[in-house]
Design a protein around this motif. Structure first.
Motif, PDB file in Angstrom:
ATOM      1  N   ILE A 171       0.833  -1.196   0.000  1.00 32.23           N
ATOM      2  CA  ILE A 171       0.000   0.000   0.000  1.00 32.23           C
ATOM      3  C   ILE A 171       0.873   1.254   0.000  1.00 32.23           C
ATOM      4  N   ASN A 172       0.549   2.159  -0.926  1.00 37.48           N
ATOM      5  CA  ASN A 172       1.163   3.481  -0.956  1.00 37.48           C
ATOM      6  C   ASN A 172       0.068   4.522  -1.088  1.00 37.48           C
ATOM      7  N   ILE A 173       0.292   5.668  -0.474  1.00 35.75           N
ATOM      8  CA  ILE A 173      -0.641   6.789  -0.607  1.00 35.75           C
ATOM      9  C   ILE A 173       0.038   7.873  -1.426  1.00 35.75           C
ATOM     10  N   GLY A 174      -0.724   8.425  -2.364  1.00 35.73           N
ATOM     11  CA  GLY A 174      -0.177   9.493  -3.188  1.00 35.73           C
ATOM     12  C   GLY A 174       0.792   9.007  -4.231  1.00 35.73           C
ATOM     13  N   ALA A 175       0.566   7.820  -4.799  1.00 38.91           N
ATOM     14  CA  ALA A 175       1.480   7.321  -5.826  1.00 38.91           C
ATOM     15  C   ALA A 175       0.992   7.740  -7.213  1.00 38.91           C
ATOM     16  N   THR A 176       0.097   6.980  -7.826  1.00 38.34           N
ATOM     17  CA  THR A 176      -0.255   7.265  -9.222  1.00 38.34           C
ATOM     18  C   THR A 176      -1.149   8.486  -9.395  1.00 38.34           C
ATOM     19  N   THR A 177      -2.246   8.564  -8.647  1.00 41.15           N
ATOM     20  CA  THR A 177      -3.203   9.656  -8.876  1.00 41.15           C
ATOM     21  C   THR A 177      -3.547  10.414  -7.601  1.00 41.15           C
ATOM     22  N   GLY A 178      -2.779  10.245  -6.546  1.00 40.54           N
ATOM     23  CA  GLY A 178      -3.082  10.939  -5.301  1.00 40.54           C
ATOM     24  C   GLY A 178      -2.482  12.322  -5.241  1.00 40.54           C
ATOM     25  N   GLY A 179      -2.705  12.992  -4.118  1.00 40.82           N
ATOM     26  CA  GLY A 179      -2.130  14.314  -3.894  1.00 40.82           C
ATOM     27  C   GLY A 179      -2.547  15.304  -4.959  1.00 40.82           C
ATOM     28  N   THR A 180      -1.591  16.096  -5.421  1.00 38.59           N
ATOM     29  CA  THR A 180      -1.841  17.073  -6.488  1.00 38.59           C
ATOM     30  C   THR A 180      -1.368  16.485  -7.797  1.00 38.59           C
ATOM     31  N   ASN A 181      -2.271  16.341  -8.739  1.00 37.04           N
ATOM     32  CA  ASN A 181      -1.931  15.721 -10.006  1.00 37.04           C
ATOM     33  C   ASN A 181      -1.858  16.779 -11.098  1.00 37.04           C
ATOM     34  N   TRP A 182      -2.156  16.402 -12.341  1.00 40.71           N
ATOM     35  CA  TRP A 182      -1.883  17.269 -13.491  1.00 40.71           C
ATOM     36  C   TRP A 182      -2.513  18.662 -13.420  1.00 40.71           C
ATOM     37  N   PRO A 183      -3.677  18.873 -12.749  1.00 39.04           N
ATOM     38  CA  PRO A 183      -4.168  20.259 -12.710  1.00 39.04           C
ATOM     39  C   PRO A 183      -3.237  21.209 -11.961  1.00 39.04           C
ATOM     40  N   GLY A 184      -2.398  20.662 -11.070  1.00 37.48           N
ATOM     41  CA  GLY A 184      -1.438  21.487 -10.357  1.00 37.48           C
ATOM     42  C   GLY A 184      -2.059  22.384  -9.313  1.00 37.48           C
ATOM     43  N   ALA A 185      -1.270  23.332  -8.841  1.00 34.84           N
ATOM     44  CA  ALA A 185      -1.694  24.298  -7.842  1.00 34.84           C
ATOM     45  C   ALA A 185      -1.657  25.698  -8.450  1.00 34.84           C
ATOM     46  N   SER A 186      -2.045  26.689  -7.667  1.00 35.45           N
ATOM     47  CA  SER A 186      -2.042  28.088  -8.088  1.00 35.45           C
ATOM     48  C   SER A 186      -1.432  28.925  -6.984  1.00 35.45           C
ATOM     49  N   PHE A 187      -1.127  30.194  -7.297  1.00 36.89           N
ATOM     50  CA  PHE A 187      -0.632  31.060  -6.232  1.00 36.89           C
ATOM     51  C   PHE A 187      -1.005  32.511  -6.492  1.00 36.89           C
ATOM     52  N   ASP A 188      -1.027  33.256  -5.416  1.00 35.62           N
ATOM     53  CA  ASP A 188      -1.290  34.692  -5.460  1.00 35.62           C
ATOM     54  C   ASP A 188       0.055  35.413  -5.420  1.00 35.62           C
ATOM     55  N   PRO A 189       0.471  36.076  -6.504  1.00 33.32           N
ATOM     56  CA  PRO A 189       1.774  36.742  -6.507  1.00 33.32           C
ATOM     57  C   PRO A 189       1.858  37.917  -5.539  1.00 33.32           C
ATOM     58  N   GLU A 190       0.710  38.423  -5.096  1.00 33.75           N
ATOM     59  CA  GLU A 190       0.728  39.557  -4.166  1.00 33.75           C
ATOM     60  C   GLU A 190       0.982  39.121  -2.735  1.00 33.75           C
ATOM     61  N   THR A 191       0.576  37.899  -2.383  1.00 32.58           N
ATOM     62  CA  THR A 191       0.723  37.431  -1.000  1.00 32.58           C
ATOM     63  C   THR A 191       1.733  36.306  -0.837  1.00 32.58           C
ATOM     64  N   GLY A 192       2.088  35.647  -1.923  1.00 31.36           N
ATOM     65  CA  GLY A 192       2.994  34.508  -1.824  1.00 31.36           C
ATOM     66  C   GLY A 192       2.337  33.264  -1.263  1.00 31.36           C
ATOM     67  N   ILE A 193       1.008  33.168  -1.371  1.00 32.97           N
ATOM     68  CA  ILE A 193       0.282  32.005  -0.866  1.00 32.97           C
ATOM     69  C   ILE A 193      -0.057  31.077  -2.027  1.00 32.97           C
ATOM     70  N   VAL A 194       0.271  29.789  -1.861  1.00 37.81           N
ATOM     71  CA  VAL A 194      -0.071  28.752  -2.821  1.00 37.81           C
ATOM     72  C   VAL A 194      -1.395  28.120  -2.419  1.00 37.81           C
ATOM     73  N   TYR A 195      -2.239  27.842  -3.408  1.00 33.76           N
ATOM     74  CA  TYR A 195      -3.513  27.164  -3.167  1.00 33.76           C
ATOM     75  C   TYR A 195      -3.468  25.832  -3.905  1.00 33.76           C
ATOM     76  N   ALA A 196      -3.454  24.743  -3.136  1.00 41.43           N
ATOM     77  CA  ALA A 196      -3.225  23.425  -3.709  1.00 41.43           C
ATOM     78  C   ALA A 196      -4.349  22.468  -3.355  1.00 41.43           C
ATOM     79  N   PRO A 197      -5.024  21.895  -4.346  1.00 40.95           N
ATOM     80  CA  PRO A 197      -5.970  20.809  -4.077  1.00 40.95           C
ATOM     81  C   PRO A 197      -5.200  19.507  -3.938  1.00 40.95           C
ATOM     82  N   ALA A 198      -5.738  18.573  -3.156  1.00 44.71           N
ATOM     83  CA  ALA A 198      -5.083  17.274  -2.992  1.00 44.71           C
ATOM     84  C   ALA A 198      -6.120  16.194  -2.771  1.00 44.71           C
ATOM     85  N   ALA A 199      -5.981  15.092  -3.501  1.00 41.04           N
ATOM     86  CA  ALA A 199      -6.769  13.891  -3.234  1.00 41.04           C
ATOM     87  C   ALA A 199      -6.091  13.156  -2.086  1.00 41.04           C
TER      88      ALA A 199
END
Length: 696
Positions: A463-491
């Motif tokens: 058993i592994n978690i976050g291997a093939t399709t877990g965590g943040t996959n191809w859609p990726g994350a985003s960030f606010d250049p004014e605050t330096g905060i990343v917004y990341a979805p994760a399975a």
């Protein structure tokens, strides 16, 4: 003269007349002018727009102002539309449909203005990456030469006039607007692949930087491949005017290149893959290109490639002008978990300990943010090497350690804490999970737990978690250049049951691949395989047609063996290197809400196990549910949600008929802000839906 979209017509001659004005700010970075010139909004990967007409107070007032169905762009509907459109000068550009058609739409009405597609025959039908891909790219010289670029399923780079959709006759291999990207793709010791059947393609969009267009590569899913001596991944930059190659970077280093010695026994020569199939980002200021590299062949067995295998699963910085290697960080040594680096690297300027820092932040399937100095490659926060379990699959080569970022940079579900992480809706369900878990190996809490030889009636897999399709996959994350905060979805509930078995006799030269002793062979194909209109009717791999072999599942009475949340959205402050909030994202699935054993229970929102992307505005983070639900107080469907950027509070939601399947974006025309999102899935074919506030 600016185009008056309300008076535009289909005639190409009139389109050419109305659209030939120079795009004055085509080279302007970012989205400050209300446009969206790149897949991620800008070359930095931010997916950010400063627009704020749509906010928490009025988000639920949004109405759909137009929609465009893709179901007729091909011989069948597409049910996995992953595209994020771009917008330039009031025109929406996208790819769509099972032929991967490039289209231009009126940004205010959704009216089709032009389209372009290729019938590639067997070359397209056998492509490793089919359907419409994830979009296209735009370039302008600022003086009326405005171009759209896209990669076909058959791996050709097409250059089109942005105003007419007509190919640029001065671009390409034969000067017809077509650059054959298979030319120069090799396997083995520099053997050119077949231009029809040779395996290589791309889902991601090309990256336009200045007068260069940078293109990566992708192969089939690497779990059940027929030959580990597969096509070698490559990244190339071409001149946007002519298509002439400017530079090439080889993620499998050749003799004399840095990293070649990490492929022991000369194994660089007989292995492939290691492409860059996700989005490529560019640091214009420091003239650097950032490449997030995938696994070598094959995904779960590397006995035929001993060594660390650079640049497999590495973040690599190369020179923008020459492609020269600058620095790298290998996230996983000798990859055998399919931890492909799947997200666009994020180019950020932040303030750390009172000092301005230029960093690169990389979200991953493990739900870790890896952060480095963009110029030097030095980690911003220490990433120590930690011992990991060693497996016993015959012929495998194991790395004794793996790099592990600090816990404060983890934003999903990391190493499992058992039994605490097992389902706990009822004591009986928890007890059943503990008992059922004995069918698998859960070593190291499911982190870097090496694949094993699974067997029906014995231990079924590692058993592994976050291997093939877990965590943040191809859609990726985003960030606010004014605050330096990343917004990341994760399975956070996707478990991988890594079991190996010899391939069917005569099928493959890979010693072991995804499978299980006592269970029939099952081919693992990329989504959309066989759906190209020219796909062959017959498959070239073994197909089992006997009785099913039942094995236990990682579910308890139809529910995940793990407790919620099943998916989250997190905000990570990169100035401090800490997660500032995490919330479950997505409506509680119907099978949880309606489960007979859970009736009468007050279950907080569980979130959904999904791979979704976000768009960040001045005040909001906007992302939709991927799963359709029917909670009873609204029509069955999925919700497009708005979260407060600073708190994570869900401040608004809008109904959609199907789940989000492509990342949203936002643009503005004539003072009106729009949000556009791709939806598809189940029985609902791909559709672009554009939302805006009601006009007064």
């Amino acid at each position: 003269m600016k185009l008056n979209l309300k008076k535009s017509v289909m005639a190409l001659t009139m389109l050419a007349t109305g659209l030939t004005s120079a795009i004055a700010n085509a080279d302007e970075p970012g989205t400050a002018n209300g446009e969206w010139h790149h897949y991620t909004g800008d070359m930095k990967g931010s997916r950010y727009t400063p627009l704020d007409q749509i906010n928490a107070d009025n988000f639920e007032d949004l109405e759909m102002v137009w929609n465009f169905s893709t179901k007729n762009l091909g011989t069948r509907g597409e049910y996995k539309l992953e595209v994020t459109p771009i917008m330039v000068d009031g025109v929406i550009y996208a790819t769509a449909g099972t032929r991967r058609t490039a289209i231009a739409l009126d940004g205010q009405t959704g009216e089709l203005m032009w389209l372009h597609s290729m019938r590639e025959g067997l070359r397209g039908g056998m492509a490793p990456r089919q359907l419409s891909g994830r979009g296209l790219s735009y370039w302008s010289d600022g003086n009326g030469d405005d171009r759209i670029f896209y990669v076909t399923t058959g791996y050709r780079l097409i250059a089109l006039n942005a105003h007419t959709g007509v190919p640029i006759d001065s671009f390409g291999t034969d000067g017809n607007g077509i650059l054959d990207l298979k030319i120069g793709a090799v396997q083995g010791n520099e053997v050119q692949i077949d231009l029809v059947t040779g395996e290589i393609g791309l889902h991601a969009t090309p990256t336009v930087a200045g007068d260069l267009i940078i293109v990566g590569s992708a192969m089939k899913e690497g779990m059940t491949i027929d030959n580990y001596n597969n096509t070698k991944g490559l990244v190339r930059a071409f001149d946007v005017r002519t298509g002439k190659k400017v530079w090439q970077f080889d993620p499998i280093p050749r003799p004399g290149q840095f990293g070649n010695d990490t492929w022991l026994d000369n194994s660089w020569e007989r292995n492939g893959n290691t492409g860059v199939w996700t989005q490529i980002t560019v640091d214009e200021k420091n003239e650097l290109v950032f490449l997030a590299v995938e696994s070598p062949s094959s995904d779960f067995y590397g006995g035929h490639r001993p060594g660390d295998n650079l640049f497999g699963e590495s973040l690599v910085a190369v020179d923008l002008n020459t492609g020269e290697y600058k620095w790298h960080f290998q996230v996983v040594h000798h990859p055998i978990w399919d931890h492909d680096l799947s997200s666009a690297p994020l180019i950020m300027d932040v303030t750390i300990d009172g000092q301005d820092r230029e960093i690169i932040a990389l979200p991953t399937k493990q739900s870790y943010i890896y952060a480095f100095d963009r110029v030097t490659g030095e980690p911003i926060w220490d990433i120590p090497e930690v011992p990991v379990p060693q497996g016993n699959v015959p012929g495998e080569w194991y790395s004794p350690t793996q790099p592990m970022p600090p816990e404060h940079l983890h934003y999903g579900r990391g190493k499992l804490n058992l039994p605490d992480d097992f389902i706990d809706f009822t004591p009986e369900m928890r007890a059943a999970a503990v008992e059922k878990s004995k069918n698998w190996d859960w070593s190291n809490g499911g982190m870097y737990n090496p694949p094993l030889l699974g067997e029906v009636g014995g231990i079924l897999g590692a058993i592994n978690i976050g291997a093939t399709t877990g965590g943040t996959n191809w859609p990726g994350a985003s960030f606010d250049p004014e605050t330096g905060i990343v917004y990341a979805p994760a399975a956070t509930s996707i478990l991988n049951n890594l079991s190996m078995a010899p391939p069917p006799e005569g099928y493959s030269n890979v010693n072991y691949m995804a499978g299980r002793k006592g269970q029939p062979f099952r081919m693992r194909n990329a989504a959309g395989t066989g759906q190209n209109p020219d796909a062959p009717d017959e498959v070239n791999y073994p197909v089992y047609d006997g009785p099913p072999v039942e094995i236990p599942s990682l579910t308890i009475e139809g529910l995940s063996i793990l407790k919620p949340p099943y998916g989250v959205l997190s905000a990570i402050d990169m100035n401090k290197g800490e997660v500032i909030w995490t919330v479950p994202h997505g409506e509680t699935p119907d099978n949880v809400r309606n489960h007979p054993k859970l009736r009468g229970m007050d279950i907080p929102r569980t979130g959904q196990r999904a791979n979704v992307g976000v768009v960040v505005t001045k005040t909001l983070v906007i992302v939709g549910d991927q799963q359709v639900t029917n909670p009873g107080d609204r029509e069955r469907g999925a919700m497009l949600r708005a979260y407060d950027k600073m708190t994570g509070e869900n401040v608004g939601e809008v109904w959609m008929p199907a789940g989000q399947s492509g990342s949203p974006m936002s643009y503005q025309i004539d003072g009106r802000q729009y949000i556009i999102v791709s939806v598809s899935g189940g029985a609902y074919p791909g559709e672009f839906r554009a939302y805006a506030l009601p006009e007064d």
